[in-house]
Each structure stands twice: as structure tokens, then as C-alpha cells.
Design an enzyme around this catalytic site. Structure first.
Site, PDB file in Angstrom:
ATOM      1  N   HIS A   1       0.824  -1.214   0.000  1.00  0.00           N
ATOM      2  CA  HIS A   1       0.000   0.000   0.000  1.00  0.00           C
ATOM      3  C   HIS A   1       0.858   1.263   0.000  1.00  0.00           C
ATOM      4  O   HIS A   1       2.054   1.236   0.320  1.00  0.00           O
ATOM      5  CB  HIS A   1      -0.912   0.008   1.224  1.00  0.00           C
ATOM      6  CG  HIS A   1      -0.154   0.023   2.522  1.00  0.00           C
ATOM      7  ND1 HIS A   1       0.403   1.170   3.056  1.00  0.00           N
ATOM      8  CD2 HIS A   1       0.150  -0.979   3.385  1.00  0.00           C
ATOM      9  CE1 HIS A   1       1.017   0.879   4.195  1.00  0.00           C
ATOM     10  NE2 HIS A   1       0.875  -0.427   4.412  1.00  0.00           N
TER      11      HIS A   1
ATOM     12  N   GLU B   1      -2.302  -7.067   7.433  1.00  0.00           N
ATOM     13  CA  GLU B   1      -1.003  -7.072   8.091  1.00  0.00           C
ATOM     14  C   GLU B   1      -1.034  -7.982   9.317  1.00  0.00           C
ATOM     15  O   GLU B   1      -2.101  -8.351   9.816  1.00  0.00           O
ATOM     16  CB  GLU B   1      -0.644  -5.634   8.481  1.00  0.00           C
ATOM     17  CG  GLU B   1       0.701  -5.432   9.158  1.00  0.00           C
ATOM     18  CD  GLU B   1       1.873  -5.931   8.325  1.00  0.00           C
ATOM     19  OE1 GLU B   1       2.043  -7.164   8.234  1.00  0.00           O
ATOM     20  OE2 GLU B   1       2.619  -5.093   7.788  1.00  0.00           O
TER      21      GLU B   1
END
Length: 230
Positions: free
Chosen positions: A21, A96
């Protein structure tokens, strides 16, 4: 652009472009994100635009997958819009690593504020959970490699994008190259191209490519990218 399927009809692999990202304010401040849902900052949105432009000029993308956390999903939306107005398919297993009591802390202060969590995080053992609901490295590895294999099995002969996080990408690297030296920094919007073959074989074609950022002035900062930054 080329067709989303490769020229040969009997291709036995999926080509998966794994993208970290864009930058968040917490990346810039070295705050630990984990599962906390932080949006992109302005720099991160510009990075996402650059990687989207790059991917739109390469072989056609058939699908875009993303972690459901905002920083990944917004990056994926920008890519999907540029690559044929595709729908973004979210998968929680691409999140994550959950970093437990470390989440929300500035990395340099974590050892003093949450010493037990920091000790678990810094352990050389891969089976240690982080206090506060955090995951071990083994749990992260199993979760995200299973997710990528599942996605790859659906898309043999296609080129797809997966937008995810630094810790996840590090685990994917270890799956493809288990005997290689460990990787350290995973830069924001870096491009990492995996091929997932029949028989569970994974290869890496491109690793850590941020050439799309070289003319933006963003590259020098590094955008976090270490194992705490998410």
C-alpha cells in the site's frame, strides 16, 4: 494493452503482482499499525497513482484483490480504476500481522511502554504470539500464504494484482525463497511479481521495484518499509 490471459492456453501458473500500500501518516511517523485502520496520506495517494499508471501500461490485469484495511483498499481502488475500472475484491487474510499491544505505539518507545510485547516481537522464534491479541510469525505466514495460493488457484493463466502490507509481503517472499536471506525494507507501492505454478511451486520474477517513483521525489524517504510499519 494485451489480453489478460497469456498467449498460451496451457499456461500452468498465475502471475500475481503483489503491491504494498501507499504511505500513511503513521508510516511517516514510524507508528506501528498492524490491524489498526489508518488511511493513506497525500504522499501515499500520489504513490498509488504512480503505480496505477505503471500497471495500466503493462500486461492487462484481470482482477484486483486487497486487504480490507483502508490503506491497502484505497491503493487498490486507485489501481483498479486505472486498469479498466475493475472491482476490488477484499480478503481479510491479506491483512497485516496483528501486532497486539505494540499497535499504535511509536516504534522507538515500544520497548519501554510495552516491554513484554516488544520482547515477543523481537524474539528469534517464529511461534511466539505478541501479547494483546497479536499473531506469531508462523500464524501470519500460514494465513497469508494460504490466501495467495487460494487466489492463484482461481486465476491460472491470468495476471492479477494483490495489494497488501509489508509483513505479508515478507512472508510471501519466504514462501517463494525459503533458503534466501531475509528481506528487510519493503517500500510503499513496491511491485513484486510472483508466479504460482501447479504443484505449489512459487517463483519471483520481480522484487521490490519502485522505478515508478523515481521521478516523483518520494523515493529518497523510504516510506517506512521495515517490519513494524505495516
Amino acid at each position: 494493452m494485451e489480453e489478460s490471459r497469456f498467449d498460451s492456453e496451457d499456461v500452468d501458473y498465475a502471475e500475481i503482482v503483489v503491491v504494498r500500500h501507499g504511505e500513511t501518516s503513521w508510516n511517516a511517523e514510524r507508528k506501528i499499525q498492524g490491524h489498526l485502520d489508518v488511511e493513506l496520506n497525500d504522499a501515499g495517494r500520489q504513490q498509488a497513482q504512480r503505480v496505477a499508471e505503471r500497471l495500466s501500461k503493462e500486461q492487462k490485469i484481470s482482477h484486483v484483490y486487497s486487504s480490507d484495511l483502508k490503506r491497502a483498499f484505497e491503493t487498490a481502488q486507485i489501481i483498479a480504476a486505472k486498469c479498466g475500472k475493475l472491482e476490488v475484491l477484499t480478503d481479510r487474510d491479506l491483512r497485516e500481522r496483528h501486532l497486539g499491544d505494540m499497535q499504535g505505539l511509536v516504534y522507538q518507545e515500544a520497548s519501554k511502554i510495552r516491554p513484554e510485547a516488544y520482547k515477543a516481537f523481537s524474539s528469534n522464534r517464529t511461534d511466539v504470539d505478541i501479547p494483546g491479541g497479536g499473531e506469531s510469525l508462523d500464524k501470519l505466514y500460514d494465513r497469508c500464504t494460504t490466501a495467495l495460493q487460494r487466489i492463484g488457484d482461481k486465476h491460472k493463466g491470468e495476471r492479477i494484482v494483490v495489494v497488501t502490507h509489508g509483513g505479508v509481503i515478507r512472508s510471501l517472499y519466504e514462501r517463494a525463497r525459503p533458503s534466501a536471506r531475509k528481506v528487510e525494507k519493503i517500500l510503499n507501492t513496491s511491485v513484486n511479481v510472483f508466479r504460482l505454478f501447479d504443484g505449489d511451486k512459487w517463483t519471483i520474477q520481480v522484487w521490490g521495484d519502485v522505478s515508478h517513483l523515481e521521478e516523483t521525489g518520494f523515493l529518497q524517504s523510504g516510506f517506512g518499509g521495515d517490519r513494524t510499519s505495516g
